[in-house]
Design an enzyme around this catalytic site. Structure first.
Site, PDB file in Angstrom:
ATOM      1  N   HIS A   1       0.831  -1.212   0.000  1.00 49.14           N
ATOM      2  CA  HIS A   1       0.000   0.000   0.000  1.00 49.14           C
ATOM      3  C   HIS A   1       0.869   1.267   0.000  1.00 49.14           C
ATOM      4  O   HIS A   1       2.027   1.265   0.415  1.00 49.14           O
ATOM      5  CB  HIS A   1      -0.920   0.013   1.217  1.00 49.14           C
ATOM      6  CG  HIS A   1      -0.192   0.037   2.524  1.00 49.14           C
ATOM      7  ND1 HIS A   1       0.363   1.186   3.057  1.00 49.14           N
ATOM      8  CD2 HIS A   1       0.100  -0.949   3.408  1.00 49.14           C
ATOM      9  CE1 HIS A   1       0.944   0.912   4.205  1.00 49.14           C
ATOM     10  NE2 HIS A   1       0.813  -0.382   4.437  1.00 49.14           N
TER      11      HIS A   1
ATOM     12  N   ARG B   1      -6.102   0.589   4.027  1.00 48.30           N
ATOM     13  CA  ARG B   1      -4.994   1.222   3.302  1.00 48.30           C
ATOM     14  C   ARG B   1      -4.573   0.384   2.094  1.00 48.30           C
ATOM     15  O   ARG B   1      -4.200   0.932   1.059  1.00 48.30           O
ATOM     16  CB  ARG B   1      -3.815   1.496   4.236  1.00 48.30           C
ATOM     17  CG  ARG B   1      -3.229   0.293   4.965  1.00 48.30           C
ATOM     18  CD  ARG B   1      -2.263   0.795   6.044  1.00 48.30           C
ATOM     19  NE  ARG B   1      -1.567  -0.270   6.759  1.00 48.30           N
ATOM     20  CZ  ARG B   1      -2.035  -0.916   7.810  1.00 48.30           C
ATOM     21  NH1 ARG B   1      -3.250  -0.630   8.279  1.00 48.30           N
ATOM     22  NH2 ARG B   1      -1.310  -1.835   8.429  1.00 48.30           N
TER      23      ARG B   1
ATOM     24  N   HIS C   1       0.763  -5.586   2.500  1.00 47.23           N
ATOM     25  CA  HIS C   1       1.529  -4.811   3.474  1.00 47.23           C
ATOM     26  C   HIS C   1       2.994  -5.236   3.504  1.00 47.23           C
ATOM     27  O   HIS C   1       3.355  -6.303   2.987  1.00 47.23           O
ATOM     28  CB  HIS C   1       0.904  -4.994   4.857  1.00 47.23           C
ATOM     29  CG  HIS C   1      -0.568  -4.689   4.869  1.00 47.23           C
ATOM     30  ND1 HIS C   1      -1.078  -3.462   5.193  1.00 47.23           N
ATOM     31  CD2 HIS C   1      -1.636  -5.472   4.549  1.00 47.23           C
ATOM     32  CE1 HIS C   1      -2.391  -3.482   5.080  1.00 47.23           C
ATOM     33  NE2 HIS C   1      -2.761  -4.702   4.697  1.00 47.23           N
TER      34      HIS C   1
ATOM     35  N   GLU D   1      -1.391  -6.989   7.564  1.00 48.94           N
ATOM     36  CA  GLU D   1      -0.067  -6.688   8.094  1.00 48.94           C
ATOM     37  C   GLU D   1       0.223  -7.527   9.335  1.00 48.94           C
ATOM     38  O   GLU D   1      -0.692  -8.072   9.973  1.00 48.94           O
ATOM     39  CB  GLU D   1       0.006  -5.191   8.437  1.00 48.94           C
ATOM     40  CG  GLU D   1       1.302  -4.687   9.062  1.00 48.94           C
ATOM     41  CD  GLU D   1       2.526  -4.931   8.201  1.00 48.94           C
ATOM     42  OE1 GLU D   1       2.866  -6.109   7.978  1.00 48.94           O
ATOM     43  OE2 GLU D   1       3.162  -3.960   7.775  1.00 48.94           O
TER      44      GLU D   1
END
Length: 211
Positions: free
Chosen positions: A9, A60, A157, A87
């Site tokens: 991202h 995100r 991520h 993440e």
């Protein structure tokens, strides 16, 4: 052969503020939005089109994917969202300023939590723990789509992608600790005739240089 594009991202607000983010939902910064748009433009310039997209459950990554697909004119592309691509969970460190955390726990302890392979922060995940969910998901869901000839994009991520790249590039535990995945830079792989996944490199390095 089918292509696999991995993209972290764009810069998030907590990236900018140097805070541990983990599974907390935070927005992209204006810079992060531009990074996502630039990634989409680069993919368009390279002639990329996708058959399916994967992303995490965090906004995100989803917003980055949305901006990329808008640039490609593929806003309606089927997208699979799954927490396996989230993440790394930073546990008690989530939301904390990284510099302040070093003062609170000691710089060396924080370095161990951040950079060791198998030592998690309190109530959080190590990179090994993260890999234990991302790699099986990749093998069971994403890899079969590649074998079936689909061109895929995965927006996720830093640490979830590091663990996947560790698998794809056959990195050791020591090598993956030194690996950095930059924000908004598509990383391209290709499935070979022997069903192996070959790394081509970062997209910006693969595109022709315009005079």
């Amino acid at each position: 052969m089918s292509k696999l594009v991995l993209v972290r991202h764009g810069q998030s607000q907590w990236n900018l503020e140097n805070r541990f983010t983990g599974w907390v939902d935070v927005d992209l910064t204006p810079k992060g939005i531009e990074e996502a748009k630039e990634a989409g433009q680069a993919l368009k310039a390279g002639g990329y089109k996708f058959d399916l997209a994967y992303t995490s459950e965090l906004k995100r990554a989803q917003e980055t994917l949305k901006l990329i697909l808008e640039k490609l004119g593929q806003q309606d592309l089927t997208t699979i969202k799954h927490k396996a691509l989230n993440e790394r969970h930073y546990g008690d460190l989530q939301g904390k300023d990284k510099a302040q955390t070093a003062l609170e726990f000691g710089a060396e302890q924080v370095r161990i939590w951040r950079r060791s392979f198998d030592i998690p922060p309190p109530n959080g995940e190590s990179l090994k723990d993260t890999a234990a969910r991302t790699i099986p998901y990749f093998e069971e869901k994403i890899y079969p789509d590649l074998v079936n000839g689909k061109n895929l994009i995965v927006a996720a991520h830093g640490n979830s992608l590091r663990s996947i790249v560790m698998k794809l590039d056959n990195l050791t535990e020591e090598q993956v600790l030194a690996l950095e995945i930059p924000t908004g830079k598509p990383l391209v792989y290709e499935l070979t005739a022997s069903k192996e996944i070959k790394k081509l490199g970062y997209l910006q390095d693969l595109l022709p240089v315009t005079p």
